[in-house]
Design an enzyme around this catalytic site. Structure first.
Site, short mmCIF file in Angstrom:
data_model
loop_
_atom_site.label_atom_id
_atom_site.label_comp_id
_atom_site.label_asym_id
_atom_site.label_seq_id
_atom_site.Cartn_x
_atom_site.Cartn_y
_atom_site.Cartn_z
N GLU A 266 0.83 -1.21 0.00
CA GLU A 266 0.00 0.00 0.00
C GLU A 266 0.86 1.26 0.00
O GLU A 266 0.49 2.28 -0.59
CB GLU A 266 -0.96 0.00 1.19
N HIS A 269 1.59 2.08 -3.55
CA HIS A 269 0.52 2.86 -4.17
C HIS A 269 0.61 4.32 -3.70
O HIS A 269 0.42 5.26 -4.46
CB HIS A 269 -0.85 2.32 -3.75
ZN ZN Z 1 -2.54 -3.01 -5.04
#
Ligand code: ZN
Length: 509
Positions: A266, A269
């Protein structure tokens, strides 16, 4: 004509700020909201998206858009203004072509289908889900007929998540990759028994895991002054602007791997979103350019950095210091092997680097044939199980562990799955380019230094945010169109080593 571009920008700023509010409401729903708030929240989110949708498909928007297209016609195609107008056109066309009653019908159908899916999965009862599934599929097909598509109806489904790519390209890429992956997965399976003592098969207190997850998030460049890390049932990243990018992870005492690698994933991202220029906030140019590109960044950080020996050379001693009892007697190499275990699993989200993409290909093949009517929805369980056996050598004992495992179809997210695999391939191609551009990257990682890598990604990818279509950005970033060979080579080298498969590579078909 002067001034139409400014008017268009005012309109898009309103719409994209409303979308930012929607994403904050969504974050709150999954992280903080008491269960009693669900119904009111659905109404609040629907109201926001309705206002944004109406502003987007209004005749005034179209008038300013057409005038702005004239106004920017002479500008270089890669200028911010030209890209903004192009992105606005794409957004307008996607929304304006679909009748409002169809959008509303699909929304209420998916709400019911989701409930049915939860129940069907719980009972492992595909026939219970089937009527809802058929309706979602039929309405989705209607939507894409309104939108139009270049070759195959699946093109329009893909376009929602990976703008510009066609189903025929995906078929070529997946068709090239699949034989090598199936072969590699088989060789690993047949290479003998796995680790007898896995250092990770132990209990690790959650508060200490949380501390270490934050360290790993920081290590990949996640900026906590413009973000925060919370807990949710399924980990996600939510960016209402480049200056407010939030991530979540989940913890369980007996599964530290999921928390730590979830946090790195994450964060991958998130650094992409945090790298989007703040001047693009509240505009169609903000944030990552496609789901595939996004996934390329989460996976690059999670797998190419986070599952490398070099990275853990720096971080493993700190992990041992935090868990001296559990990790006593386990070397860096033991740990490295443990975080890179390959074993076929029935469940996609638990899959390793080698087998993950096979789960995705199976879903793509099924969706593709359902969308063009060559596969009936009632035949999905049979097709699913056949392919699991063929690709991974395992057969689901029931549909809960087979075709009912993912939420996507109940929510009409058809065309979404391929982006996971496209992102995985792209990560390999970017990593190959990184290694050519930064020869000392391993040595830097082994000193805990990710700044050069982060700067490279910022310059090649993050600063462009959503200015370009994915295929343009792939070329700009790596100098080549997307291909699958870098991924296969990476896997064969890494897992050939780990599993002693010898140096001879699987033939690239
Ligand atoms: Zn992902």
């Amino acid at each position: 004509m002067a001034g139409s571009l400014e008017r268009l920008k005012e309109r898009t700023t309103l719409i994209w700020n409303l979308r930012g509010c929607g994403s904050l409401l969504g974050w709150d729903q999954l992280v903080k909201m008491p269960p009693g708030g669900a119904e009111a929240r659905a109404g609040q989110k629907a109201a926001l998206s309705r206002v944004a949708h109406e502003a987007l498909i209004s005749p005034d928007f179209l008038r300013d858009l057409e005038a702005a297209e004239q106004e920017v016609a002479e500008l270089p195609a890669d200028s911010d203004d030209a890209c903004l107008v192009r992105a606005s056109r794409r957004a307008y066309d996607r929304s304006a072509r679909v009748p409002g009653r169809l959008v509303a019908e699909l929304a209420s159908t998916t709400a019911r289908a989701y409930e049915a899916w939860v129940e069907a999965r719980h009972r492992s009862d595909f026939p219970f889900f089937l009527p809802h599934f058929k309706k979602v599929l039929a309405l989705s097909r209607e939507v894409v007929e309104h939108r139009g598509y270049p070759e195959h109806p699946y093109d329009a489904f893909l376009d929602d998540y990976e703008p510009g790519i066609r189903a025929s390209q995906v078929r070529t890429l997946f068709g090239g990759l699949k034989p090598g992956l199936v072969e590699l997965a088989r060789k690993v399976r047949e290479s003998g028994p796995e680790l007898s003592h896995n250092p990770l098969d132990q209990s690790f207190p959650v508060d200490l895991q949380r501390q270490f997850a934050a360290r790993l998030a920081r290590s990949v460049g996640y900026d906590f002054t413009r973000g925060r890390m919370d807990v949710s049932e399924h980990p996600f990243c939510s960016a209402s602007s480049s200056r407010d990018v939030r991530i979540t992870t989940r913890y369980s005492e007996d599964n530290m791997v999921s928390a730590l690698f979830g946090a790195i994933h994450e964060s991958g991202h998130a650094v992409y979103e945090q790298g989007s220029p703040s001047g693009f906030d509240g505009t169609p140019l903000k944030g990552g350019c496609s789901l595939g590109f996004h996934e390329s960044q989460s996976r690059l950080w999670e797998n190419y950095v986070g599952r490398s020996r070099a990275y853990w050379k720096f971080h493993y001693p700190a992990l041992v210091a935090l868990f001296p009892i559990q990790l006593q007697g386990y070397s860096l190499d033991d740990f490295y092997r443990a975080i890179n275990q390959v074993r076929p699993t029935l469940i996609r989200v638990e899959a390793d680097e080698v087998t993950y993409s096979l789960h995705v290909m199976l879903r793509f093949e099924i969706e593709y044939h359902m969308v063009d009517g060559t596969l009936a929805p009632e035949d999905v369980p049979h097709e699913w199980n056949q392919r699991m056996e063929e690709y991974l050598g395992v057969r689901p004992p029931d549909d809960a562990q087979g075709c009912l495992q993912d939420v996507h179809w109940s929510e009409a997210l058809i065309g979404y799955f391929p982006t996971y695999c496209l992102g995985t391939m792209l990560a390999a191609q970017i990593w190959e380019t990184v290694r050519e551009g930064i020869p000392g990257v391993d040595e830097q990682l082994s000193r805990g230094d990710t700044s050069v890598l982060l700067g490279w990604l910022q310059d090649r990818i993050y600063r462009h945010a959503s200015k370009f279509l994915p295929d343009e950005l792939v070329e700009r970033c790596t100098g080549k169109p997307l291909h699958y060979r870098a991924f296969l080579t990476y896997l064969e080298d890494k897992y050939g080593d780990l599993y002693g498969l010898g140096r001879q590579r699987v033939a690239h078909v």
